[in-house]
Design a protein around this motif. Structure first.
Motif, short mmCIF file in Angstrom:
data_model
loop_
_atom_site.label_atom_id
_atom_site.label_comp_id
_atom_site.label_asym_id
_atom_site.label_seq_id
_atom_site.Cartn_x
_atom_site.Cartn_y
_atom_site.Cartn_z
N ALA A 1 0.83 -1.21 0.00
CA ALA A 1 0.00 0.00 0.00
C ALA A 1 0.86 1.26 0.00
N SER B 1 -13.91 -7.39 -6.87
CA SER B 1 -13.71 -7.42 -5.42
C SER B 1 -14.81 -6.64 -4.70
N GLU B 2 -15.17 -5.49 -5.25
CA GLU B 2 -16.24 -4.69 -4.63
C GLU B 2 -17.61 -5.34 -4.85
N ALA C 1 -14.20 -6.34 -0.66
CA ALA C 1 -13.63 -5.00 -0.43
C ALA C 1 -14.79 -4.03 -0.29
N THR D 1 -13.60 1.73 -2.36
CA THR D 1 -12.25 1.79 -1.79
C THR D 1 -11.17 1.40 -2.78
N LEU D 2 -11.54 0.64 -3.80
CA LEU D 2 -10.54 0.14 -4.75
C LEU D 2 -10.67 0.75 -6.14
N HIS E 1 -8.83 -7.34 -0.74
CA HIS E 1 -9.60 -6.80 0.38
C HIS E 1 -9.46 -5.28 0.43
N ALA E 2 -8.27 -4.81 0.05
CA ALA E 2 -7.95 -3.38 0.07
C ALA E 2 -6.68 -3.20 -0.76
N GLU F 1 -3.61 -5.63 -0.31
CA GLU F 1 -4.05 -6.87 0.33
C GLU F 1 -4.79 -7.74 -0.68
#
Length: 365
Positions: free
Chosen positions: A197, A283-284, A289, A293-294, A341-342, A345
């Motif tokens: 990150a 992912s979202e 996630a 956020t992504l 996840h983020a 990650e």
């Protein structure tokens, strides 16, 4: 000569250094001189554009090389069985023996092709990578994945075969076309998304990087460190979860784009950029996630580096989903995805509902 740093890929007796610096031609020549002094044949594999773009490098290599093999074309269309056969035939004709070394001077296509030739010729001879694109410096030259494409899909034939050394000469990027440089940035962004990150945030602060950006050598080093650590822990991608498969973030979607659009229509990094957005969307959509956020950050960083975040023109949905099923990451009939996840990650997952995958594709058409 100015050398910035060295990263080691720790694989026991097969460990090797990645040299990252500027004007490494002298160091490369000294490394190969040891082969020449011992009458061990040196064979250089490259593509047609590079001797013209970097004459000084090839002048240094000329006295050391028994033969220089150029691919018939530049780009992804050279990564074929026909080109591999040409390299084998040339190595045999020039009497390169088991003591010899194949030196790949070029981008990911040349590295994959030459690496597979080295892995298979005489059941394996030494191999050195001299990546000349950003993408190959941070990704394809490191880790020992070699191979060629088939009409059924990308990289379906190949071998895990580690080089003896990698020389990432930043000065070689000076002649790289902007589109090719941007393609390499897709793999750089990938490393931030999958496991760092802080790197991703650094890239956001830097905005668009260029070959002579002062931050670039450190960014290249960090990407190599991440990949070296992953390769050392799961060299042949046998881990049941995560492991080396994490490096495929964005690639399941990206390889489908390359195949369906036709190899060469999208540069590999451009297709991966679209794949990274797809992985963020999926992912979202799956709820692994948090919403928002992504996707926005991924899109913004890719666009800042002149990369596509959706298809330039629509492609058939059934062809895209069909291409995914022939991907080399299918196991026991199931396709594995790399999700997040983020930022920083990533993880591998199976049993992703087909309707969600199709919904993601529709958002990219």
């Amino acid at each position: 000569m100015s050398v910035f740093s060295s990263v080691n890929v720790e694989l026991g007796e097969r460990a090797y250094p990645i040299r990252i610096g500027a004007d490494l031609g002298g160091e490369l020549a000294a490394f190969l001189q040891r082969y020449a002094d011992a009458s061990r044949p040196v064979a250089v594999v490259t593509c047609p554009a590079l001797p013209r773009a970097h004459p000084e490098l090839f002048r240094r290599l000329a006295p050391l090389a028994r033969v220089v093999v150029e691919t018939s074309t530049d780009g992804e269309t050279a990564k074929t069985a026909d080109e591999l056969f040409r390299v084998w035939e040339t190595l045999a004709r020039e009497r390169v023996d088991r003591s010899g070394v194949v030196v790949a001077v070029g981008g990911g296509v040349v590295g994959d092709l030459a690496g597979f030739a080295a892995a298979s010729f005489l059941r394996g001879i030494d191999f050195v990578q001299v990546p000349t694109t950003l993408l190959s410096m941070v990704d394809s030259s490191v880790g020992g994945k070699t191979g060629i494409n088939l009409s059924a899909g990308k990289n379906l034939v190949g071998a895990f075969y580690q080089p003896r050394a990698v020389f990432a000469d930043m000065a070689l990027l000076a002649t790289l076309p902007p589109r090719e440089f941007a393609a390499g940035m897709a793999e750089v962004v990938k490393y931030g998304l999958l496991g760092d990150a802080a790197l991703f945030a650094e890239l956001e602060r830097a905005g668009a990087l260029a070959w002579d950006s002062p931050e670039l050598p450190g960014v290249v080093r960090r990407c190599c460190e991440i990949k070296a650590a992953v390769v050392a822990s799961d060299e042949r991608e046998t881990a049941a979860e995560n492991g080396r498969a994490l490096l495929n973030l964005g690639h399941t979607f990206g390889h489908a784009v390359e195949k369906v659009a036709g190899y060469g229509e999208y540069l590999h990094g451009e297709a991966v950029a679209i794949g990274l957005v797809a992985a963020a969307l999926l992912s979202e959509e799956l709820g692994v996630a948090a919403a928002g956020t992504l996707v926005p950050r991924t899109r913004a960083l890719l666009e800042a580096n002149a990369l596509p975040t959706k298809l330039r023109a629509p492609l058939p949905l059934d062809a895209l989903t069909g291409a995914m099923t022939s991907d080399k990451k299918v196991r026991a009939g199931r396709l594995r995805f790399v999700l997040m996840h983020a930022v920083g990650e990533a993880f591998t997952a199976g049993d992703v509902p087909a309707e969600l995958v199709e919904a993601v594709w529709r958002k990219l058409l």
